[in-house]
Design an enzyme around this catalytic site. Structure first.
Site, mmCIF file in Angstrom:
data_model
loop_
_atom_site.group_PDB
_atom_site.id
_atom_site.type_symbol
_atom_site.label_atom_id
_atom_site.label_comp_id
_atom_site.label_asym_id
_atom_site.label_seq_id
_atom_site.Cartn_x
_atom_site.Cartn_y
_atom_site.Cartn_z
ATOM 1 C CG ASN A 106 11.054 7.780 -3.954
ATOM 2 O OD1 ASN A 106 11.157 6.774 -4.645
ATOM 3 N ND2 ASN A 106 10.273 7.838 -2.899
ATOM 4 C CG ASN A 151 7.811 7.499 -0.603
ATOM 5 O OD1 ASN A 151 7.609 7.138 -1.757
ATOM 6 N ND2 ASN A 151 8.460 6.743 0.265
ATOM 7 C CG ASP A 191 5.533 4.305 -0.343
ATOM 8 O OD1 ASP A 191 5.768 5.086 -1.276
ATOM 9 O OD2 ASP A 191 6.144 3.225 -0.218
#
Length: 279
Positions: A106, A151, A191
């Site tokens: 990610n 994240n 995030d």
């Protein structure tokens, strides 16, 4: 500690509306902002001075951008890290990290210690994901295991502390060298992350329409409202890195969702560190 939310004077940069905008990175050489639309498979280039926006389509979904010391770019896609050309969106893998094939990588960042940090996501919520660190020769080790959804990652201004968001665990953790856990704070669906010039840690909170700042020790300090609920990431750029840029994702009923927002929030950021990959 309760923090009173602020309402900055946000402006919308360009007329793009991303399906899932992520990873804004300032390109100081060209005074442009780069970012990806993961679900739209696009790599966007924005000129904040004029509002001009242009995009190239990527052959595969790219989840993160990392500037290289040689002036090029790295991208993250699937379990691969590779060279990414912003002119045409072509991705050329350099390294495929081992691990379960259903756990895609990610977010990623070059830390101010010169290392590359990247994590994976376990959408089964079985906490099989990991946070990796790698050197310039792409030798890599697992810095943290039992991760849910890796994240945002960024380092302190001196590169000694790594901050990492696990969205599924609702936690932002600070790691000292060699993965020693120094501090942690509960954040609703954290995030993207950006560390400012004073060491403050900015965290995008997915689903809340909020952006939070914490002290270097992860004590709550500020809270900013963003005019879109799905806040994905944050970075700094512009003259003296005084502009804050925030990416968002599309949301039903939110007119400006998916837009990129900018504001001067009274604190300067830092230039993005460039990874001196030897490949």
């Amino acid at each position: 500690m309760a923090v009173t939310p602020e309402d900055p004077d946000w402006s919308v940069v360009g007329d793009l509306r991303c399906e899932l905008g992520e990873c804004p990175v300032w390109d100081a050489a060209l005074a442009l902002l780069r970012l990806v639309d993961i679900d739209g498979r696009r790599l966007w280039t924005l000129d904040p001075a004029t509002g001009a926006a242009s995009a190239v389509t990527c052959g595969r979904a790219v989840t993160a951008l990392v500037p290289r010391a040689d002036g090029g770019w790295l991208g993250v896609s699937g379990r691969d890290i590779g060279a990414l050309d912003p002119a045409d969106g072509i991705f050329q893998p350099l390294l495929s990290l081992p691990g379960p094939v259903d756990l895609a990588l990610n977010d990623a960042v070059c830390g101010r210690d010169g290392n590359l940090y990247v994590g994976s996501i376990d959408r089964t919520r079985a906490e099989r994901a990991s946070l990796y660190v790698m050197d310039q020769d792409l030798n890599h080790v697992v810095l943290a295991g039992c991760v849910g959804a890796s994240n945002g990652v960024d380092t302190s201004p001196d590169g000694r502390i790594l901050y990492h968001a696990d969205t599924f665990a609702d936690t932002v953790t600070a790691y000292e060298r060699r993965g020693t856990r120094a501090a942690a704070v509960r954040v609703a669906h954290p995030d993207g992350i950006a560390v400012d010039a004073d060491g403050g840690v900015w965290v995008a909170s997915w689903g809340s329409g909020m952006l939070f700042r914490y002290t270097p020790g992860l004590v709550p300090d500020r809270a900013l409202r963003v005019p879109a609920p799905l806040v994905t990431n944050v970075s700094f750029g512009g003259p003296d890195y005084r502009w804050m840029f925030v990416t968002t994702a599309r949301s039903d009923g939110a007119e400006v969702s998916g837009a990129v927002f900018a504001a001067d929030v009274g604190v300067a950021g830092l230039p993005p560190a460039r990874f001196a990959v030897q490949h």
